[in-house]
Design an enzyme around this catalytic site. Sequence first.
Site, PDB file in Angstrom:
ATOM      1  CD  GLU A 145      -1.481  -2.458   1.661  1.00  0.00           C
ATOM      2  OE1 GLU A 145      -0.320  -2.516   2.150  1.00  0.00           O
ATOM      3  OE2 GLU A 145      -2.208  -3.461   1.570  1.00  0.00           O
ATOM      4  CG  PHE A 174      -4.651  -2.296   4.731  1.00  0.00           C
ATOM      5  CD1 PHE A 174      -4.131  -2.733   5.938  1.00  0.00           C
ATOM      6  CD2 PHE A 174      -5.380  -3.194   3.963  1.00  0.00           C
ATOM      7  CE1 PHE A 174      -4.335  -4.036   6.370  1.00  0.00           C
ATOM      8  CE2 PHE A 174      -5.583  -4.490   4.382  1.00  0.00           C
ATOM      9  CZ  PHE A 174      -5.065  -4.924   5.588  1.00  0.00           C
TER      10      PHE A 174
END
Lengths: 277, 321
Positions: free
Chosen positions: B63, B88
Amino acid sequence: MQEKDIMALTEKAREIRIATIDAIGRSGGGHIGGSMSIVEVLVILYYRYLRIDPKDPRRRDRDRMVLSKGHAGPTLYAILSDVGFFPKDWLHTLNEGGTRLPSHCDMNKTPGIDMSTGSLGQGLSAAVGMALGLRTDGIDSVVYSIIGDGECHEGQIWEAAMAAAHFKLHNLVAFVDYNKMALDGYIDEVMNVEDLTSKWVAFGWYTQRVDGHDFNQLEGAIDKALKEPLRPSMIVMDTVKGKGCFFAEGKITSHKMPFSYRDAEEAIAQLSRKGGK
Amino acid sequence: MERKTVKQELHQEMRKVYGSTLVELAKKDANIVVLDADLMVANGTGVFYEEFPNRAFEIGAAEANMMGIAAGLSTLGKIPFASTFACFASRRVFDQFFLSCNYARLNVKLTGTDPGITAASNGGTHMAFEDLALMRVIPDITIVEPSDNVSLAALLPQIAYREGCAYIRIDRRSTQVLYAGDESVTLGKIHVVKEGDDLTIIACGIVLVPEAIRAAELLQREGISAAVLDMHTIKPVDIETILQYAAKTGMIVTCENHQIIGGLGSAVAEVLSEKLPTPLKRIGVDGEFGQVGSVEYLKNAYGMNAESICAACKEALKRIR
């Protein structure tokens, strides 16, 4: 490269070191070590390779430079002002309140800076995004990026490494400034990054290793990197932290050191005496 | 006939509306690009990869790298929509989103799915009750949490063309339609769901807006008239409407699928305390971590249901009457 070209680049590197030491010295000290170790690579890129237009800093088909080790901004500023992105007297404002030249690179403050960097590990990902976007748009520009050896401690570097190879970004040419020193000590003691060359090879990059202060070797490696048709390129540069600045060269304390303007003047005087050889 | 088609599309899962709306935007604008971090299937963006394979980038479960790549694309004038789970999108990549995207003044739209209790069976590790709090402190960011498919489809184009970074908080599986035929949902403007005189319930998101509506119905049976406002845009805050209803009803109750610290309730409290001190009750998670369970189970566990809202409203009214 011909001898006269090497001499010209060497002279330019000397000027850039002087301007950088002067700017950092006026502000009472700063990231002198990692600024000195990338002088040669930035000089050869800006004076021989980069397709840029100081009159149009955001030109779409320009080559990009992402200085992922953003704390070495002062060296880049010295070059950007020298090639005409902004007046040289801006260098005297480094780190002053309201300056357009902050310690770490800021794309919204400084003409010629292509990405805001400073939190280690992030710049290379942005360079990957630029290379992807340029390819999507059919623009043949090259994205150059310089990362630190200590920056290789950051996990995001390896995320970006994996992605660049996955996307076959041959328009991305990156360099590691392998000066063997981090802030807390020698890289191999803080957190060993070896075998650094093999790591980049394993991640799928066309990887070369050169003396980062040798223009001939840098030229050879960059030329080969630009011809690589499928892979991103990594040029691991063996460098000396603080190179050319007597009180910083090879000093483990040189990552960010305070120093007086008198020290700066002495370093500049030493570099000036070397000129013209 | 055509209207029926629209209706069917609206009752799809929220992630399908998300994916198809992005495709529609991308058909008109070559700068719209999509990024995923190995949750393309989960987040409904697969359709974009089919339509625009050269403008959709699967980054894998990385990410932080996705945010940097989105930033790099944005420097070229692209409008990247990067999607991952809310946990996330906020906790994991805060520095990357903050610096590479927001501080760099780029134009990255980050979508966090499965916020709060909608993470359900993924449990406490995935249950973001703090993402709004983290995002809200970023200067100039736009933050939205649509409560249904109509508002999501209406807000996405507005977000795309509001210069600067945005955080979009959506569920994946909800098929909720609250505002069919209503095209008035406007970024930055509170959507008035129901008028009322005795107090105002301000809610956001797919879980709490319908519960707030139901709570208002329960209150009505007891002779209490509650206004219901959908504050889909958490930032910038619609100060004017908050003050208008505070002045009109004299009592505000906020409802969010989030910690009561730092999110919608805090945003409203900040406005009221500085501009028009008004009694306030915040409903949401009060200093607890997430856990596994169905959305229904978790609604009860955290007091995010109409009954709890109704009881809180009555309790709050006692304070001022």
